[in-house]
Each structure stands twice: as structure tokens, then as C-alpha cells.
Scaffold this motif. Sequence first.
Motif, PDB file in Angstrom:
ATOM      1  N   ASN A   1       6.263   2.470  -9.569  1.00 54.65           N
ATOM      2  CA  ASN A   1       6.709   1.076  -9.540  1.00 54.65           C
ATOM      3  C   ASN A   1       5.586   0.062  -9.388  1.00 54.65           C
ATOM      4  OD1 ASN A   1       9.331   1.901  -9.878  1.00 54.65           O
ATOM      5  ND2 ASN A   1       9.981   1.504  -7.773  1.00 54.65           N
ATOM      6  N   ILE A   2       4.432   0.495  -8.858  1.00 53.76           N
ATOM      7  CA  ILE A   2       3.363  -0.496  -8.635  1.00 53.76           C
ATOM      8  C   ILE A   2       2.228  -0.368  -9.641  1.00 53.76           C
ATOM      9  CG2 ILE A   2       3.884  -0.639  -6.166  1.00 53.76           C
ATOM     10  CD1 ILE A   2       1.306   0.974  -5.688  1.00 53.76           C
ATOM     11  N   GLN A   3       2.399   0.448 -10.647  1.00 56.98           N
ATOM     12  CA  GLN A   3       1.365   0.562 -11.671  1.00 56.98           C
ATOM     13  C   GLN A   3       1.167  -0.790 -12.356  1.00 56.98           C
ATOM     14  OE1 GLN A   3       2.573   3.778 -14.244  1.00 56.98           O
ATOM     15  NE2 GLN A   3       2.057   5.348 -12.752  1.00 56.98           N
ATOM     16  N   GLY A   4      -0.079  -1.247 -12.388  1.00 53.52           N
ATOM     17  CA  GLY A   4      -0.387  -2.530 -13.011  1.00 53.52           C
ATOM     18  C   GLY A   4      -0.156  -3.730 -12.119  1.00 53.52           C
ATOM     19  N   ASP A   5       0.234  -3.527 -10.873  1.00 48.84           N
ATOM     20  CA  ASP A   5       0.484  -4.619  -9.930  1.00 48.84           C
ATOM     21  C   ASP A   5      -0.786  -4.884  -9.133  1.00 48.84           C
ATOM     22  OD1 ASP A   5       1.337  -6.400  -8.025  1.00 48.84           O
ATOM     23  OD2 ASP A   5       2.902  -5.113  -7.185  1.00 48.84           O
ATOM     24  N   ASP A   6      -1.409  -6.049  -9.324  1.00 52.06           N
ATOM     25  CA  ASP A   6      -2.675  -6.333  -8.645  1.00 52.06           C
ATOM     26  C   ASP A   6      -2.484  -6.706  -7.172  1.00 52.06           C
ATOM     27  OD1 ASP A   6      -1.584  -8.851  -8.869  1.00 52.06           O
ATOM     28  OD2 ASP A   6      -3.191  -9.687 -10.108  1.00 52.06           O
ATOM     29  N   LYS A   7      -1.245  -6.753  -6.713  1.00 45.19           N
ATOM     30  CA  LYS A   7      -0.976  -7.012  -5.294  1.00 45.19           C
ATOM     31  C   LYS A   7      -0.621  -5.715  -4.563  1.00 45.19           C
ATOM     32  CE  LYS A   7       1.274 -10.787  -4.210  1.00 45.19           C
ATOM     33  NZ  LYS A   7       2.354 -11.813  -4.121  1.00 45.19           N
ATOM     34  N   SER A   8      -0.925  -4.598  -5.196  1.00 45.45           N
ATOM     35  CA  SER A   8      -0.584  -3.303  -4.623  1.00 45.45           C
ATOM     36  C   SER A   8      -1.660  -2.274  -4.937  1.00 45.45           C
ATOM     37  CB  SER A   8       0.751  -2.802  -5.190  1.00 45.45           C
ATOM     38  OG  SER A   8       1.788  -3.736  -4.985  1.00 45.45           O
ATOM     39  N   ILE A   9      -1.790  -1.286  -4.048  1.00 47.59           N
ATOM     40  CA  ILE A   9      -2.683  -0.152  -4.302  1.00 47.59           C
ATOM     41  C   ILE A   9      -1.970   1.137  -3.899  1.00 47.59           C
ATOM     42  CG2 ILE A   9      -4.865  -1.385  -4.076  1.00 47.59           C
ATOM     43  CD1 ILE A   9      -5.057  -0.254  -1.203  1.00 47.59           C
ATOM     44  N   THR A  10      -2.401   2.241  -4.500  1.00 46.72           N
ATOM     45  CA  THR A  10      -1.874   3.560  -4.160  1.00 46.72           C
ATOM     46  C   THR A  10      -2.996   4.439  -3.641  1.00 46.72           C
ATOM     47  OG1 THR A  10      -0.140   3.472  -5.856  1.00 46.72           O
ATOM     48  CG2 THR A  10      -0.761   5.641  -5.052  1.00 46.72           C
TER      49      THR A  10
ATOM     50  N   VAL B   1       0.882  -1.164   0.000  1.00 46.41           N
ATOM     51  CA  VAL B   1       0.000   0.000   0.000  1.00 46.41           C
ATOM     52  C   VAL B   1       0.922   1.215   0.000  1.00 46.41           C
ATOM     53  CG1 VAL B   1      -1.700   1.352   1.267  1.00 46.41           C
ATOM     54  CG2 VAL B   1      -1.865  -1.156   1.259  1.00 46.41           C
ATOM     55  N   VAL B   2       0.847   2.009  -1.049  1.00 47.39           N
ATOM     56  CA  VAL B   2       1.659   3.223  -1.138  1.00 47.39           C
ATOM     57  C   VAL B   2       0.758   4.422  -0.841  1.00 47.39           C
ATOM     58  CG1 VAL B   2       3.015   4.719  -2.647  1.00 47.39           C
ATOM     59  CG2 VAL B   2       3.271   2.234  -2.792  1.00 47.39           C
ATOM     60  N   ILE B   3       1.075   5.123   0.225  1.00 48.16           N
ATOM     61  CA  ILE B   3       0.330   6.326   0.602  1.00 48.16           C
ATOM     62  C   ILE B   3       1.274   7.501   0.375  1.00 48.16           C
ATOM     63  CG2 ILE B   3      -0.881   7.530   2.464  1.00 48.16           C
ATOM     64  CD1 ILE B   3      -1.596   4.843   3.651  1.00 48.16           C
ATOM     65  N   THR B   4       1.013   8.266  -0.660  1.00 48.20           N
ATOM     66  CA  THR B   4       1.984   9.258  -1.109  1.00 48.20           C
ATOM     67  C   THR B   4       1.316  10.552  -1.544  1.00 48.20           C
ATOM     68  OG1 THR B   4       3.833   9.641  -2.645  1.00 48.20           O
ATOM     69  CG2 THR B   4       1.971   8.351  -3.473  1.00 48.20           C
ATOM     70  N   CYS B   5       2.107  11.604  -1.572  1.00 48.36           N
ATOM     71  CA  CYS B   5       1.639  12.919  -2.014  1.00 48.36           C
ATOM     72  C   CYS B   5       2.067  13.214  -3.449  1.00 48.36           C
ATOM     73  CB  CYS B   5       2.183  14.009  -1.087  1.00 48.36           C
ATOM     74  SG  CYS B   5       1.776  13.774   0.650  1.00 48.36           S
ATOM     75  N   ASN B   6       2.781  12.290  -4.070  1.00 50.04           N
ATOM     76  CA  ASN B   6       3.351  12.548  -5.391  1.00 50.04           C
ATOM     77  C   ASN B   6       3.041  11.408  -6.349  1.00 50.04           C
ATOM     78  OD1 ASN B   6       4.863  13.439  -7.563  1.00 50.04           O
ATOM     79  ND2 ASN B   6       6.846  12.946  -6.629  1.00 50.04           N
ATOM     80  N   LYS B   7       2.123  11.653  -7.258  1.00 50.49           N
ATOM     81  CA  LYS B   7       1.719  10.615  -8.217  1.00 50.49           C
ATOM     82  C   LYS B   7       2.858  10.240  -9.157  1.00 50.49           C
ATOM     83  CE  LYS B   7      -0.265  13.606 -11.853  1.00 50.49           C
ATOM     84  NZ  LYS B   7       0.641  14.716 -11.549  1.00 50.49           N
ATOM     85  N   ASP B   8       3.846  11.129  -9.292  1.00 53.51           N
ATOM     86  CA  ASP B   8       4.969  10.866 -10.190  1.00 53.51           C
ATOM     87  C   ASP B   8       6.188  10.307  -9.467  1.00 53.51           C
ATOM     88  OD1 ASP B   8       3.608  11.877 -12.479  1.00 53.51           O
ATOM     89  OD2 ASP B   8       4.012  13.916 -11.790  1.00 53.51           O
ATOM     90  N   GLY B   9       6.055  10.039  -8.184  1.00 58.24           N
ATOM     91  CA  GLY B   9       7.168   9.486  -7.425  1.00 58.24           C
ATOM     92  C   GLY B   9       7.469   8.049  -7.809  1.00 58.24           C
ATOM     93  N   GLN B  10       8.662   7.597  -7.494  1.00 55.20           N
ATOM     94  CA  GLN B  10       9.095   6.262  -7.875  1.00 55.20           C
ATOM     95  C   GLN B  10       8.242   5.169  -7.250  1.00 55.20           C
ATOM     96  OE1 GLN B  10      11.693   6.184 -10.162  1.00 55.20           O
ATOM     97  NE2 GLN B  10      10.930   4.111 -10.465  1.00 55.20           N
ATOM     98  N   LEU B  11       7.832   5.364  -5.995  1.00 55.80           N
ATOM     99  CA  LEU B  11       7.016   4.348  -5.326  1.00 55.80           C
ATOM    100  C   LEU B  11       5.697   4.128  -6.057  1.00 55.80           C
ATOM    101  CD1 LEU B  11       7.446   5.111  -1.508  1.00 55.80           C
ATOM    102  CD2 LEU B  11       8.343   3.153  -2.764  1.00 55.80           C
TER     103      LEU B  11
END
Length: 391
Positions: free
Chosen positions: A153-162, A140-150
Motif C-alpha cells: 500500500n505504501i509503494q511510491g508514497d514519499d511520506k512512508s518507508i518500509t 513506517v512499516v516494519i514487516t517480515c513480508n514484502k508481499d503483505g498489504q501494508l
Amino acid sequence: MFNLTSDQIKKSNAVHTSREIHQQPVVWKELVTDLLEQQETFKGFLTSIYKKHDTVRVILTGAGTSAFVGDTLVPELARQNQQNVQFESIPTTDIVSNPTEYLFKEIPTILVSFARSGNSPESVATVTLGQEIVTDFYQVVITCNKDGQLAKNIQGDDKSITLLMPEKANDQSLAMTSSFTSMTIAAYVLFTEDVFTKDVATQVITSAEQLIERLGNTVDEVLGFDFERIAYLGSGLLAQLSHEAALKMLELSGGQVVAIHESSLGFRHGPKSILNDKSAVVLFMSQDPYTRKYDLDILQELAAAKSGMKIVALTETKDEEVEKLADWVISVNTGTESLSSDFHLALLYIIFAQALALKKSIQLGITPDNPSPDGAISRVVKGVTIYDYKK
């Protein structure tokens, strides 16, 4: 804004920091609206993981202020814990240097990364280590920057959410303020068993709005006492919050103010020796009747001390006993209903710490937006070498 004119703010190079502290209720409104609209999707993601495994480990992680998000949340999330979910807060700075002490192959793990920029080298490296070491690894990536590396890196990963914070939460100042509170709220809404309803959220946000508008005079009065040291105290999750409060003063004063944090009970065990006639103590008081007894004990002890130090007590509502003991008392809940946990108080208490650090910075002739012009610290950490991990 906090008794500062626009010209004073510009001259002091405090435009970003002052705005980012002041805007928090507005940012929270936008965030809560967004989260409630997406809550079913996010909760479904977690529920599917919980059902799949007998036990799930949730690691809340980040570096610096981002790590303190997890520290503040874990006591409350653990209290509400589902039987098969274990919450822990571990900084990325610990995981990267000692991965085998914190990441375990056979334990299904959700790594919750808190990140303003999403580009800190330790944060990116922690994810890589988790993917290499843990068999059942989720993010689970909780971030303020949609363009950040974190986030990338998880775009298209069904085991992850932002969970992306409102754009305004991506603080431009060196010190994290609205990014800290926004990411804290986001994680709470995601993992809490108690629904962060519109009514509760409205009460907290309204109290924050009113607190911000009336805080300037009290902060100025406190700054009339020329403190060189400050100790932030609290119990439970408020003790964890005190770490972030102390860091704000340390960062924004450019290290000129010695700032420490401790629990109300732990303060007697050595840290109390920091106190002298140039010291201020800020006590974050719990709303829990049992816990509050320990906060009152240390307040009474400090008030009875024969020294020139000063005490600021933050409390939920007006309290005559506290007013007799502290030099300044700030009540934060302006609603008619009591807040249900110290978590809600934490969101309000930290605003005082942020505002005090801002104005202390200006008082010292430091520029709040960049309190480290020599580059000793920076908005995104630099100078970190990440070494290859070999199993």
C-alpha cells in the motif's frame, strides 16, 4: 537443539517453532548489517519530519505480539526522546474500534506498523483511519513480508518507508518468535538516539548464541516441576516484555497453562493471588541499580513464601544474592562489558521464555507449530469485520 533430537522435533510438529527460536542470532546479524547500510536514508526520512513540525507524535502499533514490540520499546525510546517527539504504543485493536480516542487531526503523526504478515485486517484498517483523520500523516512499516498489504500500500508514497526484515524472520509457526525480536531491533535502530553500534550488537548476538546453546538443561530442569500456572514479572520495559513472554506460554500450551504478566511492584496488588503449589514465577531482573532493588524485593518476598511454587530469575551476570533466593538463575551476558540498558537484556530474556514455552508445549503433547488445531487462533487473524468509519 534445546536437548531435542531432529526426530523428536519432527514427531512433535515443532520444526518451524524450534528453528525460528534457535535462528535468532543469525537473523539479527543479517538484520543489523542491512540496517546499518540503510541507516542514513531511514534517519534522513525521520529528521525531515522532525524539522518540519514543532511536535511529532510517533505511534507504535500492531496486534498481539506485534503490539508488544511497541510496548517494550516505548519506555526506552521515551527516555531518549528528542524534545519535539512523543512516543506512544497503541494496539491496532484499540485504534480500529475507537479511532477518535487515539488519532487527532491537528497533531502530525508517524504511524509505525509492526506486522509479520502485513495482512492483519486491523493493521490495514488502522492505516486507512490514520489517512482519513490525521492531516499530516506519515508511515513506517516494519514487516517480515514484502508481499503483505501494508508494504504494498505504501509503494511510491514519499511520506512512508518500509523496513523489511530478513526472509527468515517471517516465522511460519503460529507463534511469533524471531519476527518479534527482529522487528524490535529494527525499530530501536531506527529511532534510538544511541547508535546500536557493531560492537554492542556483536556482544548481544554473541550472548544470544551462547545462551541458546546452554539453555536446554535449565529449561528441562524447570519443566521437571509440573507447573500449571506461570507469572512473568519485570520492571519498566521488562514489565512490558513480560506480556509477550506470558503470551508465548499461553499460545504454545494451547491455553492449558495459565500465564499472566505484571510489574515487579504491581504483582502485590492482586495478581499475586494466582500463586499456588503448581505455580512458577519468572523474574526478568533489571541491570539498573535503582530499579533492581524493587526486583530484589519481590524476589525476597517470593522466596520467603511458604508454598511449593518455584522461581526462575534472569539476570545480566552472575549474582550470588539472587542465586540464594531463586530456584534457577540464568545469567545472559557473556561479554566482558556491561550492557547499557534493559533493552539489550530484553532481547536475551525473551529467548528463555520462547524456549520454555516450546518445550512445555511438547511436554503437554501439543504441536508447537500449530498449537490450535481447532482454529481458535491462527497465524493471520480471521473473523474480523471492519466497519466503515464515518466522520
